[in-house]
Scaffold this motif. Structure first.
Motif, PDB file in Angstrom:
ATOM      1  N   ALA A 101       0.843  -1.195   0.000  1.00  0.00           N
ATOM      2  CA  ALA A 101       0.000   0.000   0.000  1.00  0.00           C
ATOM      3  C   ALA A 101       0.878   1.244   0.000  1.00  0.00           C
ATOM      4  O   ALA A 101       1.858   1.310   0.750  1.00  0.00           O
ATOM      5  CB  ALA A 101      -0.912   0.005   1.223  1.00  0.00           C
ATOM      6  N   TYR A 102       0.537   2.211  -0.815  1.00  0.00           N
ATOM      7  CA  TYR A 102       1.312   3.442  -0.888  1.00  0.00           C
ATOM      8  C   TYR A 102       0.850   4.422   0.196  1.00  0.00           C
ATOM      9  O   TYR A 102       0.486   5.556  -0.070  1.00  0.00           O
ATOM     10  CB  TYR A 102       1.226   4.030  -2.291  1.00  0.00           C
ATOM     11  CG  TYR A 102       2.188   3.353  -3.239  1.00  0.00           C
ATOM     12  CD1 TYR A 102       3.321   4.008  -3.710  1.00  0.00           C
ATOM     13  CD2 TYR A 102       1.996   2.033  -3.624  1.00  0.00           C
ATOM     14  CE1 TYR A 102       4.218   3.369  -4.552  1.00  0.00           C
ATOM     15  CE2 TYR A 102       2.895   1.380  -4.456  1.00  0.00           C
ATOM     16  CZ  TYR A 102       4.000   2.061  -4.916  1.00  0.00           C
ATOM     17  OH  TYR A 102       4.900   1.413  -5.738  1.00  0.00           O
ATOM     18  N   THR A 103       0.865   3.903   1.421  1.00  0.00           N
ATOM     19  CA  THR A 103       0.586   4.685   2.619  1.00  0.00           C
ATOM     20  C   THR A 103       1.205   3.968   3.803  1.00  0.00           C
ATOM     21  O   THR A 103       1.389   2.742   3.766  1.00  0.00           O
ATOM     22  CB  THR A 103      -0.930   4.856   2.850  1.00  0.00           C
ATOM     23  OG1 THR A 103      -1.140   5.609   4.058  1.00  0.00           O
ATOM     24  CG2 THR A 103      -1.628   3.512   3.004  1.00  0.00           C
ATOM     25  N   ASP A 104       1.510   4.703   4.851  1.00  0.00           N
ATOM     26  CA  ASP A 104       2.006   4.113   6.087  1.00  0.00           C
ATOM     27  C   ASP A 104       0.989   4.271   7.200  1.00  0.00           C
ATOM     28  O   ASP A 104       1.319   4.133   8.379  1.00  0.00           O
ATOM     29  CB  ASP A 104       3.330   4.778   6.493  1.00  0.00           C
ATOM     30  CG  ASP A 104       4.088   3.975   7.543  1.00  0.00           C
ATOM     31  OD1 ASP A 104       3.847   2.757   7.647  1.00  0.00           O
ATOM     32  OD2 ASP A 104       4.915   4.556   8.270  1.00  0.00           O
ATOM     33  N   TYR A 105      -0.277   4.562   6.831  1.00  0.00           N
ATOM     34  CA  TYR A 105      -1.278   4.864   7.842  1.00  0.00           C
ATOM     35  C   TYR A 105      -2.446   3.885   7.869  1.00  0.00           C
ATOM     36  O   TYR A 105      -3.513   4.229   8.381  1.00  0.00           O
ATOM     37  CB  TYR A 105      -1.796   6.289   7.657  1.00  0.00           C
ATOM     38  CG  TYR A 105      -0.805   7.335   8.108  1.00  0.00           C
ATOM     39  CD1 TYR A 105      -0.532   7.535   9.452  1.00  0.00           C
ATOM     40  CD2 TYR A 105      -0.119   8.109   7.172  1.00  0.00           C
ATOM     41  CE1 TYR A 105       0.389   8.478   9.871  1.00  0.00           C
ATOM     42  CE2 TYR A 105       0.806   9.065   7.578  1.00  0.00           C
ATOM     43  CZ  TYR A 105       1.047   9.248   8.931  1.00  0.00           C
ATOM     44  OH  TYR A 105       1.964  10.183   9.332  1.00  0.00           O
ATOM     45  N   LEU A 106      -2.282   2.667   7.355  1.00  0.00           N
ATOM     46  CA  LEU A 106      -3.334   1.671   7.536  1.00  0.00           C
ATOM     47  C   LEU A 106      -3.618   1.466   9.014  1.00  0.00           C
ATOM     48  O   LEU A 106      -4.749   1.196   9.415  1.00  0.00           O
ATOM     49  CB  LEU A 106      -2.935   0.333   6.903  1.00  0.00           C
ATOM     50  CG  LEU A 106      -2.817   0.255   5.384  1.00  0.00           C
ATOM     51  CD1 LEU A 106      -2.490  -1.169   4.964  1.00  0.00           C
ATOM     52  CD2 LEU A 106      -4.083   0.736   4.694  1.00  0.00           C
ATOM     53  N   ASP A 107      -2.571   1.593   9.835  1.00  0.00           N
ATOM     54  CA  ASP A 107      -2.684   1.389  11.278  1.00  0.00           C
ATOM     55  C   ASP A 107      -2.614   2.692  12.072  1.00  0.00           C
ATOM     56  O   ASP A 107      -2.529   2.662  13.302  1.00  0.00           O
ATOM     57  CB  ASP A 107      -1.586   0.444  11.759  1.00  0.00           C
ATOM     58  CG  ASP A 107      -0.202   0.860  11.247  1.00  0.00           C
ATOM     59  OD1 ASP A 107      -0.025   2.027  10.852  1.00  0.00           O
ATOM     60  OD2 ASP A 107       0.697   0.004  11.236  1.00  0.00           O
ATOM     61  N   ASP A 108      -2.589   3.840  11.405  1.00  0.00           N
ATOM     62  CA  ASP A 108      -2.496   5.164  12.018  1.00  0.00           C
ATOM     63  C   ASP A 108      -1.137   5.435  12.648  1.00  0.00           C
ATOM     64  O   ASP A 108      -0.950   6.437  13.324  1.00  0.00           O
ATOM     65  CB  ASP A 108      -3.594   5.349  13.078  1.00  0.00           C
ATOM     66  CG  ASP A 108      -3.654   6.783  13.608  1.00  0.00           C
ATOM     67  OD1 ASP A 108      -3.979   7.686  12.815  1.00  0.00           O
ATOM     68  OD2 ASP A 108      -3.346   7.003  14.801  1.00  0.00           O
ATOM     69  N   VAL A 109      -0.163   4.570  12.419  1.00  0.00           N
ATOM     70  CA  VAL A 109       1.153   4.735  13.029  1.00  0.00           C
ATOM     71  C   VAL A 109       2.196   4.817  11.922  1.00  0.00           C
ATOM     72  O   VAL A 109       2.202   3.995  11.006  1.00  0.00           O
ATOM     73  CB  VAL A 109       1.496   3.562  13.969  1.00  0.00           C
ATOM     74  CG1 VAL A 109       2.844   3.788  14.652  1.00  0.00           C
ATOM     75  CG2 VAL A 109       0.412   3.377  15.013  1.00  0.00           C
ATOM     76  N   SER A 110       3.093   5.803  12.013  1.00  0.00           N
ATOM     77  CA  SER A 110       4.093   5.950  10.969  1.00  0.00           C
ATOM     78  C   SER A 110       5.485   6.275  11.506  1.00  0.00           C
ATOM     79  O   SER A 110       6.423   5.531  11.277  1.00  0.00           O
ATOM     80  CB  SER A 110       3.670   7.031   9.976  1.00  0.00           C
ATOM     81  OG  SER A 110       4.633   7.187   8.960  1.00  0.00           O
ATOM     82  N   GLY A 111       5.622   7.410  12.228  1.00  0.00           N
ATOM     83  CA  GLY A 111       6.971   7.868  12.539  1.00  0.00           C
ATOM     84  C   GLY A 111       7.281   8.077  13.998  1.00  0.00           C
ATOM     85  O   GLY A 111       7.616   7.147  14.726  1.00  0.00           O
ATOM     86  N   ARG A 112       7.110   9.317  14.481  1.00  0.00           N
ATOM     87  CA  ARG A 112       7.564   9.698  15.812  1.00  0.00           C
ATOM     88  C   ARG A 112       6.431  10.300  16.644  1.00  0.00           C
ATOM     89  O   ARG A 112       5.431  10.761  16.109  1.00  0.00           O
ATOM     90  CB  ARG A 112       8.708  10.722  15.698  1.00  0.00           C
ATOM     91  CG  ARG A 112       9.894  10.227  14.881  1.00  0.00           C
ATOM     92  CD  ARG A 112      10.964  11.327  14.752  1.00  0.00           C
ATOM     93  NE  ARG A 112      12.048  10.916  13.877  1.00  0.00           N
ATOM     94  CZ  ARG A 112      13.115  10.232  14.275  1.00  0.00           C
ATOM     95  NH1 ARG A 112      13.233   9.889  15.558  1.00  0.00           N
ATOM     96  NH2 ARG A 112      14.055   9.888  13.422  1.00  0.00           N
TER      97      ARG A 112
END
Length: 265
Positions: free
Chosen positions: A192-203
């Motif tokens: 998926a071209y997103t990192d927010y399927l789980d609402d968690v990405s970075g810091r």
């Protein structure tokens, strides 16, 4: 908008093929399980976390190649409380989301197989394609459900989109049952071209970004519901991989419409 142009081109291509090969098109339905790899599940690619179901219309170009329009529905979830990792347990994040995926997929059969003809009664196959997925992660704390994107839990200036381009790929096996009926089983992953399927990405963000917000307490809690203490601003919250991955696995049945004996040798 940058994702829509290739999808429109592919779907236009598909319907052009469908009109010229209408005598060999195939319908299929199936169901099984869904899973995900991301910030709340970093190293278990075969973990099933929900159900899946879907269907397709496909054009068999010859016994080896087919192109199809697919729809898949699935549910995925992750919960730090169920993790064996103490750091994850302490982090205490959770999410769940439904996935609605539309895709154009290309199959390649390794053997001379076709439910309306061909010389083999089964074949392994691989597939890939392009698609789009709709999602909307939610979390449950103290029996209350929160739609996470609205709380901008990593201090984003605006809520992220609830759709993204996806790239499906996988393997399976097809079996000719009788007449024009077939059975198939497959496992397929999607980047998926997103990192927010789980609402968690970075810091973890600085909570001061919400200080004058009416939902300050909820934003702060949903950003860091940890058992220990609030994550310091800038401390790692996710795994820093740029994209989440989800998976569908299952079994299904198909019927091929043949107006003449095609691909029979």
């Amino acid at each position: 908008m940058q994702y829509t142009r290739p999808l429109v081109c592919f779907f236009t291509f598909f319907f052009g093929i469908l009109s010229s090969h209408a005598q060999t098109f195939e319908l299929g339905i199936g169901g099984g399980g869904a899973g995900y790899m991301g910030d709340l599940n970093q190293n278990q690619p075969l973990k099933i976390s929900g159900i899946s179901a879907g269907g397709y219309v496909k054009v068999n170009l010859d016994p080896y190649w087919a192109v199809g329009l697919h729809y898949n529905y699935g549910k995925i979830r992750g919960n730090d409380a169920d993790s064996e990792n103490k750091q994850f347990k302490d982090r205490n994040l959770n999410f769940q989301t439904a996935l609605n995926e539309f895709s154009l997929q290309l199959d390649f059969n390794f053997l001379n197989y076709f439910a309306g003809g061909g010389t083999k009664r089964f074949t392994p196959y691989i597939f890939t394609g392009i698609g789009g997925v709709f999602y909307n992660p939610k979390a449950i704390y103290n029996d209350k459900e929160y739609k996470l994107r609205y709380y901008q839990t990593e201090g984003q200036s605006e809520a992220y989109k609830t759709y993204a381009m996806s790239i499906p790929y996988g393997v399976g096996i097809k079996v000719h049952l009788k007449e024009r009926w077939g059975l198939f089983s497959q496992i397929g992953y999607r980047t998926a071209y997103t990192d927010y399927l789980d609402d968690v990405s970075g810091r973890y963000p600085n909570p001061n970004v919400w200080e004058n917000d009416a939902y300050f307490a909820d934003r702060k809690f949903l950003s860091d519901p940890s058992i220990t203490q609030y994550g310091d601003p800038g401390v790692q919250r996710g795994d820093f991989r740029k994209r989440d991955t989800y998976m569908f696995v299952g079994i299904g049945i198909s019927y091929t419409f043949v107006s003449q004996k095609c691909y029979t040798f």
